[in-house]
Design an enzyme around this catalytic site. Structure first.
Site, PDB file in Angstrom:
ATOM      1  N   SER A 112       0.851  -1.457   0.011  1.00  0.00           N
ATOM      2  CA  SER A 112       0.057   0.041   0.005  1.00  0.00           C
ATOM      3  C   SER A 112       0.827   1.192  -0.014  1.00  0.00           C
ATOM      4  O   SER A 112       0.372   2.278   0.044  1.00  0.00           O
ATOM      5  CB  SER A 112      -0.967  -0.210   1.260  1.00  0.00           C
ATOM      6  OG  SER A 112      -2.010  -0.942   0.981  1.00  0.00           O
ATOM      7  N   LEU A 113       2.085   1.317  -0.036  1.00  0.00           N
ATOM      8  CA  LEU A 113       3.025   2.290  -0.385  1.00  0.00           C
ATOM      9  C   LEU A 113       2.734   2.942  -1.642  1.00  0.00           C
ATOM     10  O   LEU A 113       2.821   4.162  -1.966  1.00  0.00           O
ATOM     11  CB  LEU A 113       4.633   1.966   0.133  1.00  0.00           C
ATOM     12  CG  LEU A 113       5.084   2.604   1.493  1.00  0.00           C
ATOM     13  CD1 LEU A 113       4.386   1.765   2.347  1.00  0.00           C
ATOM     14  CD2 LEU A 113       6.832   2.381   1.288  1.00  0.00           C
TER      15      LEU A 113
END
Length: 345
Positions: free
Chosen positions: A59-60
């Protein structure tokens, strides 16, 4: 903080976590003051981790997906408060805007649940499939758009599809040509499984199996097969990169190379909900305030075996990037120790 200041306590910490695997980068004003690799890219082959190893970001990736939307807004191709049906007709969720997608206030259901129930898992699904199944099976929305914050992978999957519709380009090609390549992020991409397999510096996710007393590749567990049958999804995750490339990204966010300071200010501001309270999330960033270091924008990324964190103390200009490929139990303690050292506690 003197460069030696952070090294001693961190080295002491890693003596208590000898099996930690990953790369830790701490920078002040863009200059690394601590950059070390630990453990293995692959526990089976004992291939050592290096500071140039490539990790799944999970999810970065969302902060980059958000940036594609900021760039398209800058080009006058869309507005944050446009209804999503302007771009993705047929979705049965009226009242949802691009802004709701960006700050996780859309109330949309989880596309992964729908796909898990109905998709033929011998095939690999992409965004068009996910959207078609949301339309076909129409799971109920979770709440009124704008009324609360609830983290949503669906929202970021739709943002990538909106970016494709508006730009007329494939999301991966657009991300490469507009973000990764201009910023010199040469090891960053949205890679297929076969592409990752050919990458010599790929750090694979691992999980500890107590019965075997060893770390095992996360992709060997059947419950994580969704990473394969949802393998063509774009937007919520799937980027892979190095700590060096993420530091390049961090530096560019202090400049006007991509977007204006006003635009970034908006991205780094929490959402105002319909009851007038504030969330803790902007456009692809969690927002915090540190008593001594000031404003913090950060994001975590979890994929099977991976636990990642980018923390930007933007007023103090200190950056922390931790990419871990064995889901280590002591990661929260490590992040807390780093914050204490940087904050001068």
């Amino acid at each position: 903080m003197h460069p030696a200041g952070v090294a001693q306590p961190l080295d002491a910490f890693f003596r208590t976590a000898p099996d930690f695997s990953g790369v830790v980068l701490i920078a002040e004003k863009g200059k690394p003051v601590y950059h070390r690799a630990f453990g293995y890219q692959n526990f089976d082959t004992r291939q050592s981790m290096t500071t140039t190893s490539v990790f799944e970001l999970a999810s970065l990736s969302k902060q980059f997906t958000a940036m594609t939307i900021l760039l398209l807004k800058k080009a006058g191709k869309l507005q944050y408060d446009d209804p999503i049906e302007n771009y993705l007709p047929g979705l049965p969720y009226p009242g949802v805007t691009i802004r709701h997608l960006l700050n996780h206030t859309s109330g949309l259901p989880d596309y992964q649940e729908v796909m898990d129930q109905h998709w033929d898992k011998s095939k690999v699904a992409g965004n068009a499939d996910n959207i078609a199944y949301l339309i076909q099976y129409h799971p109920e929305r979770r709440f009124e758009p704008g009324s609360r914050y609830e983290y949503s992978n669906t929202g970021y999957m739709l943002l990538a599809s909106i970016a494709e519709k508006v730009s007329g380009e494939d999301f991966i090609a657009f991300s490469r040509s507009r973000i990764y390549r201009p910023l010199g992020m040469k090891d960053t991409d949205i890679r297929s499984l076969s592409e990752k397999k050919t990458l010599e510096r790929m750090a694979w996710g691992h999980l500890y199996v107590p019965e075997k007393k060893q770390y095992v590749r996360a992709d060997s567990f059947p419950q994580f097969n969704y990473a394969i049958w949802l393998g063509n999804r774009k937007g919520p995750g799937r980027m892979s990169a190095t700590t060096n490339d993420l530091l390049r990204w961090d530096r560019v966010l202090y400049t006007t190379q991509l977007v204006s300071p006003t635009t970034l200010q908006e991205a780094f501001s929490p959402a105002r909900l319909s009851n007038d309270s504030l969330s803790n999330y902007g456009f692809g960033w969690k927002i915090q305030q540190h008593p001594r270091l000031g404003k913090v924008v950060r994001h975590s990324g979890d994929n099977p075996g991976y636990k990642n964190e980018i923390i930007r103390y933007i007023e103090a200009d200190k950056t922390v990037i931790v990419l871990c490929n064995n889901d280590h139990a002591k990661l929260p303690q490590l992040l807390q120790l780093i914050e204490e050292e940087l904050g001068g506690q």
